[in-house]
Design a protein around this motif. Structure first.
Motif, mmCIF file in Angstrom:
data_model
loop_
_atom_site.group_PDB
_atom_site.id
_atom_site.type_symbol
_atom_site.label_atom_id
_atom_site.label_comp_id
_atom_site.label_asym_id
_atom_site.label_seq_id
_atom_site.Cartn_x
_atom_site.Cartn_y
_atom_site.Cartn_z
ATOM 1 N N ALA A 58 -14.006 -35.248 -23.894
ATOM 2 C CA ALA A 58 -15.366 -35.387 -24.430
ATOM 3 C C ALA A 58 -16.196 -34.102 -24.337
ATOM 4 O O ALA A 58 -16.855 -33.730 -25.316
ATOM 5 C CB ALA A 58 -16.090 -36.538 -23.740
ATOM 6 N N PRO A 59 -16.207 -33.383 -23.190
ATOM 7 C CA PRO A 59 -17.022 -32.162 -23.135
ATOM 8 C C PRO A 59 -16.637 -31.138 -24.197
ATOM 9 O O PRO A 59 -17.506 -30.536 -24.841
ATOM 10 C CB PRO A 59 -16.751 -31.626 -21.724
ATOM 11 N N GLY A 60 -15.335 -30.956 -24.393
ATOM 12 C CA GLY A 60 -14.892 -30.002 -25.412
ATOM 13 C C GLY A 60 -15.257 -30.436 -26.810
ATOM 14 O O GLY A 60 -15.681 -29.614 -27.633
ATOM 15 N N PRO A 179 -17.465 -17.497 -24.430
ATOM 16 C CA PRO A 179 -17.993 -17.635 -23.061
ATOM 17 C C PRO A 179 -18.932 -18.823 -22.898
ATOM 18 O O PRO A 179 -18.863 -19.544 -21.882
ATOM 19 C CB PRO A 179 -18.728 -16.303 -22.828
ATOM 20 N N VAL A 180 -19.798 -19.042 -23.876
ATOM 21 C CA VAL A 180 -20.711 -20.191 -23.798
ATOM 22 C C VAL A 180 -19.916 -21.490 -23.799
ATOM 23 O O VAL A 180 -20.185 -22.410 -23.014
ATOM 24 C CB VAL A 180 -21.708 -20.177 -24.977
ATOM 25 N N LEU A 181 -18.920 -21.562 -24.658
ATOM 26 C CA LEU A 181 -18.097 -22.772 -24.742
ATOM 27 C C LEU A 181 -17.378 -23.044 -23.425
ATOM 28 O O LEU A 181 -17.347 -24.181 -22.944
ATOM 29 C CB LEU A 181 -17.083 -22.603 -25.880
ATOM 30 N N THR A 185 -18.526 -26.367 -21.184
ATOM 31 C CA THR A 185 -17.580 -27.457 -20.971
ATOM 32 C C THR A 185 -17.182 -27.555 -19.502
ATOM 33 O O THR A 185 -16.989 -28.656 -18.973
ATOM 34 C CB THR A 185 -16.328 -27.268 -21.837
ATOM 35 N N GLY A 186 -17.090 -26.405 -18.831
ATOM 36 C CA GLY A 186 -16.785 -26.421 -17.404
ATOM 37 C C GLY A 186 -17.858 -27.127 -16.596
ATOM 38 O O GLY A 186 -17.557 -27.859 -15.644
ATOM 39 N N LEU A 201 -24.334 -23.363 -14.922
ATOM 40 C CA LEU A 201 -25.638 -23.294 -15.591
ATOM 41 C C LEU A 201 -26.301 -21.943 -15.378
ATOM 42 O O LEU A 201 -26.968 -21.418 -16.281
ATOM 43 C CB LEU A 201 -26.554 -24.412 -15.076
ATOM 44 N N ALA A 202 -26.125 -21.366 -14.191
ATOM 45 C CA ALA A 202 -26.721 -20.057 -13.909
ATOM 46 C C ALA A 202 -26.135 -18.990 -14.829
ATOM 47 O O ALA A 202 -26.859 -18.109 -15.324
ATOM 48 C CB ALA A 202 -26.493 -19.685 -12.445
#
Length: 228
Positions: A58-60, A179-181, A185-186, A201-202
């Motif tokens: 789901a996150p991906g 990188p954002v992806l 997702t992580g 998040l940081a």
């Protein structure tokens, strides 16, 4: 003698202009959102209703759909202004170009990013996302979707003078989105497992600060290069 416009007035005029133009062209508002909804709803149909599988991916799915939705609407960011001569007037304006560029990027994010953020929780139900991951999902979308608009606008500025530059735009921008992806997702996966995700998040927040600081100037320089 007329007083020159302040930076804030210039910013507000460009922002409201782009929002009003988008409201008149309903497709600019609804097409990215409809695409986002369709992509996410197709996965349960294609993969099947197996809950564990959907929960794991789901996150991906959410983030890939958000990324492609943002990319879908990017090409029009400067194209209409380039076609009708408005972009040339912006480049010749005495007002700082980076202010007008930032206003246009903000308008793009309001029209694409905010609807995606609002729709994501409902669509996550279809993917059976873990309940404790919803906060991380919203946080990553709130921090990450502006980065997609800012970085994507650089690619649009570089290809604005090229006919049918959509393929080239994708090749330029998609690697920069990775990188954002990865971190988004992580963060959602960590939240789903009950693990801390503040580090993810940081990093996304740091990417956002860097994009907010540098991207408007890069976009302005790219526009000047591509229109000469």
């Amino acid at each position: 003698m007329n007083q020159p416009l302040s930076y804030w007035q210039t910013f507000s005029i460009v922002l409201m202009r782009d929002l009003k133009v988008a409201v008149r062209n309903k497709g600019d508002v609804f097409n990215p959102l409809i695409f986002f909804v369709i992509v996410i709803t197709l996965f349960p149909l294609g993969i099947g209703p197996e809950g564990n599988t959907l929960t794991r991916i789901a996150p991906g799915i959410i983030w890939v759909a958000a990324l492609l939705s943002a990319l879908l609407s990017l090409e029009r960011l400067f194209k209409n202004d380039y076609s009708d001569g408005s972009l040339e007037q912006m480049l010749l304006s005495p007002q700082p170009l980076f202010i007008m560029v930032f206003a246009k990027v903000l308008a793009h994010w309001i029209l694409t990013g905010i609807p995606i953020i609002l729709a994501a929780p409902l669509l996550a139900l279809l993917l059976q996302l873990e309940t404790n991951a919803y906060g991380a999902m919203l946080a990553t979308l709130a921090l990450g979707t502006p980065i997609l608009s800012l970085i994507g606008a650089i690619g649009v500025a570089l290809t604005v003078g090229i006919k049918k530059g959509g393929v080239l735009l994708s090749l330029l921008i998609l690697p920069l989105y990775i990188p954002v992806l990865i971190f988004a997702t992580g963060a959602i996966e960590a939240a789903a497992l009950g693990l801390p995700y503040s580090g993810h998040l940081a990093i996304i927040a740091a990417l956002l600060v860097g994009a907010l600081t540098l991207a408007p100037f890069a976009i302005g320089a790219a526009l000047r290069v591509s229109t000469n």
